[in-house]
Write an enzyme that holds these catalytic residues in place. Structure first.
Site, PDB file in Angstrom:
ATOM      1  CB  VAL A  29      -5.007 -20.635 -53.149  1.00 21.09           C
ATOM      2  CG1 VAL A  29      -3.817 -20.270 -52.261  1.00 21.09           C
ATOM      3  CG2 VAL A  29      -5.710 -21.863 -52.599  1.00 21.09           C
ATOM      4  CD  GLU A  45     -16.222 -10.012 -45.674  1.00 19.84           C
ATOM      5  OE1 GLU A  45     -17.312 -10.366 -45.213  1.00 19.84           O
ATOM      6  OE2 GLU A  45     -15.621 -10.612 -46.571  1.00 19.84           O
ATOM      7  CE  LYS A  98      -7.814 -16.997 -49.476  1.00 19.80           C
ATOM      8  NZ  LYS A  98      -7.659 -15.601 -49.069  1.00 19.80           N
TER       9      LYS A  98
END
Ligand code: HSE
Length: 437
Positions: free
Chosen positions: A139, A197, A212
């Site tokens: 995280v 990405e 997370k």
């Protein structure tokens, strides 16, 4: 105390993060050895493609003979005390970690997908075999939030967490705000710069942040929250216009991961949110991450830093390796086990209570605002502020409203009715407004 002079590590994965781990362990080895009271040695490194990584391993200053593509040379080696997993993904990382725990090895991982989805079985295995499973890097990269919550803040009842835990989306929203550009334009720029990405879904869709937040919520509220139970909305619907209105109204738009405890029930969600521009999270820009934690004793705290990258992520992993090594030296493995000893209900999104921003295009004619206000009033949605502006569409105007806090299901009902009014062309966007005192 176990008189181990050398504690041996098996490293799984030599990508960006694995490389960072080797660099930090070698660069700071002397001070790390003093801090532990024993030397650390990377005994074996696992990678599928030995040819690809052997030059890299040599360049980093390690002997290439430690490379292997056979996982049993790590897990089956009784001399290896700590397994560091940085290969990512669910399979085969899950099987490798379970096997390592079964052998009594300490495990350090950066794998948020795995912890968020399979935390229960992993922690049960660690506890059963009385060993350690550390996951600080899973995280917010280098930000020390997991150990802080598990140890330094352990005396608190955590009331809420609000985090900017995805650097890609924070970079995009910051650029959209500063340069007044569209989401698509900035996404393309971010992809060219390597910040996003080629397939950006996991980041811009909010899924990375959800994993997370699931991990943070589980620790904060002592109750297992998996990523599947996090409500998720991404940032793809946020326009430059919404950002401009937010600024006019004194807010900043951020992708927030929110976890709250109210009446012993958990609220856990990821979505774009307007926060007051005076809130410390609104100053967290570019690809930085921050986690805002409120505890009943400590009050409000904020942790800020790099949420990704070779060395920041390695910082978290090496910190975990040191904790694992200290526990080995003092025969205290398993000291910091799973913290999920309760089963709290997770509220469906319809039950959350917050303020909302609504932007709609309406016909510019008498009584329109009154009809919208009437629908909201009938659903018990109280209006806090209104802006109306002319727009280029002929005989149309744009209405922007901020409501007072209301349960989401009432707001959704009101919007369904408003969308059907003949004077309302379209409801363009609805964004939650998080105003914590
Ligand atoms: N893709 C993540 C981010 C980093 O943009 O923050 C890894 O969790």
């Amino acid at each position: 105390m176990e008189d181990k002079k050398v504690i041996k590590i098996g490293l799984m994965g030599v990508g960006t993060v694995g490389t960072g781990v080797i660099k930090v362990l070698l660069k700071n080895q002397e001070v790390i050895a003093h801090r532990i009271g024993a030397d650390l040695e990377i005994k074996r490194v696992l990678d599928k493609d030995i040819e690809r990584v052997s030059a890299k391993i040599k360049e980093l200053g390690l002997n290439e003979s430690i490379l292997t593509s056979d996982v049993n040379e790590l897990i089956g080696d009784p001399e290896i005390d700590i397994i560091v997993e940085v290969i990512g993904g669910i399979h085969p990382a899950l099987e490798y970690i379970i096997k390592a725990l079964e052998k009594g090895k300490s495990v350090v991982t950066a794998n948020k997908d795995l912890i968020a989805a399979h935390g229960k079985e992993l922690f049960e295995a660690a506890s059963h075999h009385q060993t350690d499973l550390f996951f600080e890097a899973s995280v917010a990269g280098g930000i020390p939030i997991i150990q802080s919550m598990k140890e330094s803040l352990a005396g608190n009842q955590i009331k809420q967490i609000m985090g900017i835990v995805n650097g890609t989306t924070n970079f995009i929203l910051t650029k959209m705000t500063k340069e007044k550009k569209s989401f698509q334009e900035v996404l393309e720029q971010a992809q060219k710069l390597g910040y996003a990405e080629a397939d950006p879904t996991s980041d811009v869709g909010g899924f990375d942040a959800a994993r997370k937040v699931a991990i943070l919520a589980s620790i904060a509220f002592n109750s297992r929250v998996t990523d599947a139970s996090v409500y998720v909305e991404g940032i793809t619907n946020i326009s430059a216009l919404d950002i401009a209105y937010a600024q006019e109204l004194g807010y900043t738009i951020k992708l927030l991961g929110i976890a709250k405890l109210e009446n012993e029930e958990i609220e856990v969600r990821v979505h774009p949110a307007m926060i007051p521009s005076t809130h410390p999270l609104s100053a967290v820009n570019d690809s930085f991450n921050a986690v805002f934690v409120e505890g009943d004793a400590v009050g409000k705290t904020m942790f800020y830093g790099r949420g990704a990258g070779e060395l920041p992520t390695a910082s978290a992993i090496v910190g975990d390796i040191i904790s694992a090594a200290r526990n080995i030296r003092f025969s205290a493995r398993g000291r910091l086990g799973c913290t999920c000893f309760e089963h709290k209900r997770i509220k469906p999104i319809g039950e959350i209570r917050t303020k909302y921003y609504l932007r709609m295009v309406v016909k510019d004619q008498p009584g329109v605002l009154a009809s919208i206000a009437a629908v909201l009033g009938n659903q018990n949605v109280s209006i806090a502020s209104v802006i109306q502006k002319r727009i280029s569409e002929e005989n149309h105007a744009e209405i922007v409203l901020i409501t007072h806090a209301v349960e989401e299901h009432s707001l959704k009902d009101a919007i369904a009715i408003i969308s059907g009014l003949s004077s309302v062309e379209r409801v363009e966007n609805v964004i939650r407004v998080e105003e914590t005192d």
